[in-house]
Design a protein around this motif. Structure first.
Motif, PDB file in Angstrom:
ATOM      1  N   PRO A  21       0.817  -1.214   0.000  1.00  0.00           N
ATOM      2  CA  PRO A  21       0.000   0.000   0.000  1.00  0.00           C
ATOM      3  C   PRO A  21       0.856   1.272   0.000  1.00  0.00           C
ATOM      4  O   PRO A  21       0.319   2.373   0.011  1.00  0.00           O
ATOM      5  N   TYR A  22       2.174   1.131  -0.032  1.00  0.00           N
ATOM      6  CA  TYR A  22       3.072   2.272   0.097  1.00  0.00           C
ATOM      7  C   TYR A  22       3.632   2.781  -1.229  1.00  0.00           C
ATOM      8  O   TYR A  22       4.559   3.591  -1.229  1.00  0.00           O
ATOM      9  N   THR A  23       3.097   2.347  -2.360  1.00  0.00           N
ATOM     10  CA  THR A  23       3.659   2.795  -3.636  1.00  0.00           C
ATOM     11  C   THR A  23       3.517   4.308  -3.827  1.00  0.00           C
ATOM     12  O   THR A  23       4.437   4.942  -4.346  1.00  0.00           O
ATOM     13  N   GLY A  24       2.408   4.867  -3.407  1.00  0.00           N
ATOM     14  CA  GLY A  24       2.210   6.314  -3.569  1.00  0.00           C
ATOM     15  C   GLY A  24       3.203   7.134  -2.768  1.00  0.00           C
ATOM     16  O   GLY A  24       3.804   8.080  -3.294  1.00  0.00           O
ATOM     17  N   VAL A  25       3.395   6.779  -1.518  1.00  0.00           N
ATOM     18  CA  VAL A  25       4.348   7.544  -0.695  1.00  0.00           C
ATOM     19  C   VAL A  25       5.782   7.258  -1.124  1.00  0.00           C
ATOM     20  O   VAL A  25       6.642   8.141  -1.052  1.00  0.00           O
ATOM     21  N   ALA A  26       6.054   6.043  -1.594  1.00  0.00           N
ATOM     22  CA  ALA A  26       7.395   5.734  -2.097  1.00  0.00           C
ATOM     23  C   ALA A  26       7.691   6.559  -3.349  1.00  0.00           C
ATOM     24  O   ALA A  26       8.806   7.061  -3.523  1.00  0.00           O
ATOM     25  N   ALA A  27       6.695   6.705  -4.211  1.00  0.00           N
ATOM     26  CA  ALA A  27       6.868   7.526  -5.403  1.00  0.00           C
ATOM     27  C   ALA A  27       7.141   8.977  -5.023  1.00  0.00           C
ATOM     28  O   ALA A  27       8.013   9.634  -5.603  1.00  0.00           O
ATOM     29  N   GLU A  28       6.416   9.469  -4.044  1.00  0.00           N
ATOM     30  CA  GLU A  28       6.656  10.838  -3.581  1.00  0.00           C
ATOM     31  C   GLU A  28       8.080  10.984  -3.049  1.00  0.00           C
ATOM     32  O   GLU A  28       8.770  11.969  -3.332  1.00  0.00           O
ATOM     33  N   ALA A  29       8.546   9.996  -2.298  1.00  0.00           N
ATOM     34  CA  ALA A  29       9.907  10.035  -1.760  1.00  0.00           C
ATOM     35  C   ALA A  29      10.930  10.049  -2.888  1.00  0.00           C
ATOM     36  O   ALA A  29      11.866  10.858  -2.894  1.00  0.00           O
ATOM     37  N   GLY A  30      10.771   9.161  -3.864  1.00  0.00           N
ATOM     38  CA  GLY A  30      11.695   9.118  -4.987  1.00  0.00           C
ATOM     39  C   GLY A  30      11.725  10.419  -5.763  1.00  0.00           C
ATOM     40  O   GLY A  30      12.801  10.914  -6.134  1.00  0.00           O
ATOM     41  N   ARG A  31      10.560  10.981  -5.999  1.00  0.00           N
ATOM     42  CA  ARG A  31      10.468  12.252  -6.725  1.00  0.00           C
ATOM     43  C   ARG A  31      11.179  13.358  -5.963  1.00  0.00           C
ATOM     44  O   ARG A  31      11.965  14.129  -6.527  1.00  0.00           O
ATOM     45  N   ARG A  32      10.923  13.448  -4.657  1.00  0.00           N
ATOM     46  CA  ARG A  32      11.520  14.520  -3.850  1.00  0.00           C
ATOM     47  C   ARG A  32      13.046  14.388  -3.782  1.00  0.00           C
ATOM     48  O   ARG A  32      13.759  15.391  -3.790  1.00  0.00           O
ATOM     49  N   ILE A  33      13.530  13.169  -3.710  1.00  0.00           N
ATOM     50  CA  ILE A  33      14.975  12.942  -3.686  1.00  0.00           C
ATOM     51  C   ILE A  33      15.584  13.409  -5.010  1.00  0.00           C
ATOM     52  O   ILE A  33      16.604  14.105  -5.033  1.00  0.00           O
ATOM     53  N   ALA A  34      14.950  13.053  -6.112  1.00  0.00           N
ATOM     54  CA  ALA A  34      15.444  13.472  -7.433  1.00  0.00           C
ATOM     55  C   ALA A  34      15.402  14.983  -7.581  1.00  0.00           C
ATOM     56  O   ALA A  34      16.368  15.599  -8.075  1.00  0.00           O
ATOM     57  N   GLU A  35      14.312  15.600  -7.159  1.00  0.00           N
ATOM     58  CA  GLU A  35      14.184  17.049  -7.285  1.00  0.00           C
ATOM     59  C   GLU A  35      15.215  17.789  -6.448  1.00  0.00           C
ATOM     60  O   GLU A  35      15.590  18.915  -6.777  1.00  0.00           O
ATOM     61  N   ALA A  36      15.700  17.157  -5.392  1.00  0.00           N
ATOM     62  CA  ALA A  36      16.737  17.765  -4.549  1.00  0.00           C
ATOM     63  C   ALA A  36      18.124  17.579  -5.149  1.00  0.00           C
ATOM     64  O   ALA A  36      19.113  18.085  -4.607  1.00  0.00           O
ATOM     65  N   GLY A  37      18.223  16.830  -6.251  1.00  0.00           N
ATOM     66  CA  GLY A  37      19.506  16.600  -6.890  1.00  0.00           C
ATOM     67  C   GLY A  37      20.319  15.488  -6.254  1.00  0.00           C
ATOM     68  O   GLY A  37      21.497  15.312  -6.563  1.00  0.00           O
ATOM     69  N   ALA A  38      19.684  14.709  -5.388  1.00  0.00           N
ATOM     70  CA  ALA A  38      20.363  13.589  -4.740  1.00  0.00           C
ATOM     71  C   ALA A  38      20.189  12.325  -5.577  1.00  0.00           C
ATOM     72  O   ALA A  38      19.267  12.218  -6.386  1.00  0.00           O
ATOM     73  N   VAL A  39      21.080  11.369  -5.361  1.00  0.00           N
ATOM     74  CA  VAL A  39      20.984  10.067  -6.010  1.00  0.00           C
ATOM     75  C   VAL A  39      20.106   9.173  -5.140  1.00  0.00           C
ATOM     76  O   VAL A  39      20.304   9.095  -3.923  1.00  0.00           O
ATOM     77  N   LEU A  40      19.159   8.505  -5.759  1.00  0.00           N
ATOM     78  CA  LEU A  40      18.306   7.553  -5.063  1.00  0.00           C
ATOM     79  C   LEU A  40      18.984   6.183  -5.064  1.00  0.00           C
ATOM     80  O   LEU A  40      19.380   5.693  -6.123  1.00  0.00           O
ATOM     81  N   LEU A  41      19.102   5.578  -3.905  1.00  0.00           N
ATOM     82  CA  LEU A  41      19.598   4.207  -3.780  1.00  0.00           C
ATOM     83  C   LEU A  41      18.451   3.327  -3.311  1.00  0.00           C
ATOM     84  O   LEU A  41      17.719   3.701  -2.391  1.00  0.00           O
ATOM     85  N   THR A  42      18.271   2.166  -3.952  1.00  0.00           N
ATOM     86  CA  THR A  42      17.290   1.183  -3.488  1.00  0.00           C
ATOM     87  C   THR A  42      17.881  -0.208  -3.684  1.00  0.00           C
ATOM     88  O   THR A  42      18.957  -0.357  -4.263  1.00  0.00           O
ATOM     89  N   GLY A  43      17.114  -1.196  -3.272  1.00  0.00           N
ATOM     90  CA  GLY A  43      17.500  -2.579  -3.500  1.00  0.00           C
ATOM     91  C   GLY A  43      17.162  -3.077  -4.893  1.00  0.00           C
ATOM     92  O   GLY A  43      17.472  -4.215  -5.247  1.00  0.00           O
ATOM     93  N   GLY A  44      16.499  -2.247  -5.714  1.00  0.00           N
ATOM     94  CA  GLY A  44      16.284  -2.543  -7.120  1.00  0.00           C
ATOM     95  C   GLY A  44      15.198  -3.533  -7.472  1.00  0.00           C
ATOM     96  O   GLY A  44      15.111  -3.964  -8.617  1.00  0.00           O
ATOM     97  N   LEU A  45      14.352  -3.890  -6.505  1.00  0.00           N
ATOM     98  CA  LEU A  45      13.336  -4.900  -6.800  1.00  0.00           C
ATOM     99  C   LEU A  45      11.950  -4.263  -6.850  1.00  0.00           C
ATOM    100  O   LEU A  45      11.789  -3.186  -7.397  1.00  0.00           O
ATOM    101  N   THR A  46      10.934  -4.927  -6.309  1.00  0.00           N
ATOM    102  CA  THR A  46       9.545  -4.485  -6.462  1.00  0.00           C
ATOM    103  C   THR A  46       9.088  -3.628  -5.287  1.00  0.00           C
ATOM    104  O   THR A  46       9.850  -3.292  -4.398  1.00  0.00           O
TER     105      THR A  46
END
Length: 162
Positions: A21-46
């Protein structure tokens, strides 16, 4: 002329369930990190990893997947940089050690291990609807709980900047 400073690296850790159920907030987090000019790190899966990566990419950001498998083709999240560790769950150490700060969203036991490893390594952790606990004896909280994912990202970016 001084060289350009390196970009901040912020890990988003969380629920790997494709039906999270967290895809929406995860998307917001990813977007905000990108907009700040930071590199997003994840485990690369689903799940949270996929949603954060897709949103970061859509916002023009750079995403890096630290994969548990031994090949880059194992990535599900569309990260531009893929690191094939072949280390299974031990890749969590590589992921959080590479981060200037961690945002935890929801999550299972893998997320809990990432939080604990980050704390052990002194990497600040900010969480939204994730694990909570305190250290026996002194009551030190496991992480800084945040009321929204946006707040968790803002605090992570501030902590990463030092």
């Amino acid at each position: 002329m001084s060289p350009n400073p390196l970009p901040l690296q912020v890990a988003v850790c969380g629920d790997g369930d494709p039906d999270t159920p967290y895809t929406g907030v995860a998307a917001e987090a990813g977007r905000r990190i990108a907009e700040a000019g930071a590199v997003l790190l994840t485990g690369g899966l689903t799940g949270v990893m996929l949603a954060a990566t897709e949103a970061a990419r859509a916002a023009g950001g750079l995403a890096c997947a630290v994969l548990p498998a031994a090949n880059t083709a194992s990535a599900i999240a569309p990260a531009q940089v893929r690191i094939a560790t072949g280390a299974g769950e031990a890749r969590n150490v590589i992921l959080v050690r590479s981060a200037d700060a961690v945002v935890a969203i929801g999550g299972g036991y893998g997320t809990l291990s990432e939080i604990a490893i980050a704390r052990k390594l002194g990497v600040p952790v900010f969480g939204f609807e994730t694990w909570s606990a305190s250290r026996p004896g002194d009551g030190e909280p496991l992480l800084e709980a945040c009321p929204t994912a946006a707040d968790a990202v803002d605090r992570a970016l501030a902590a990463a900047r030092g």
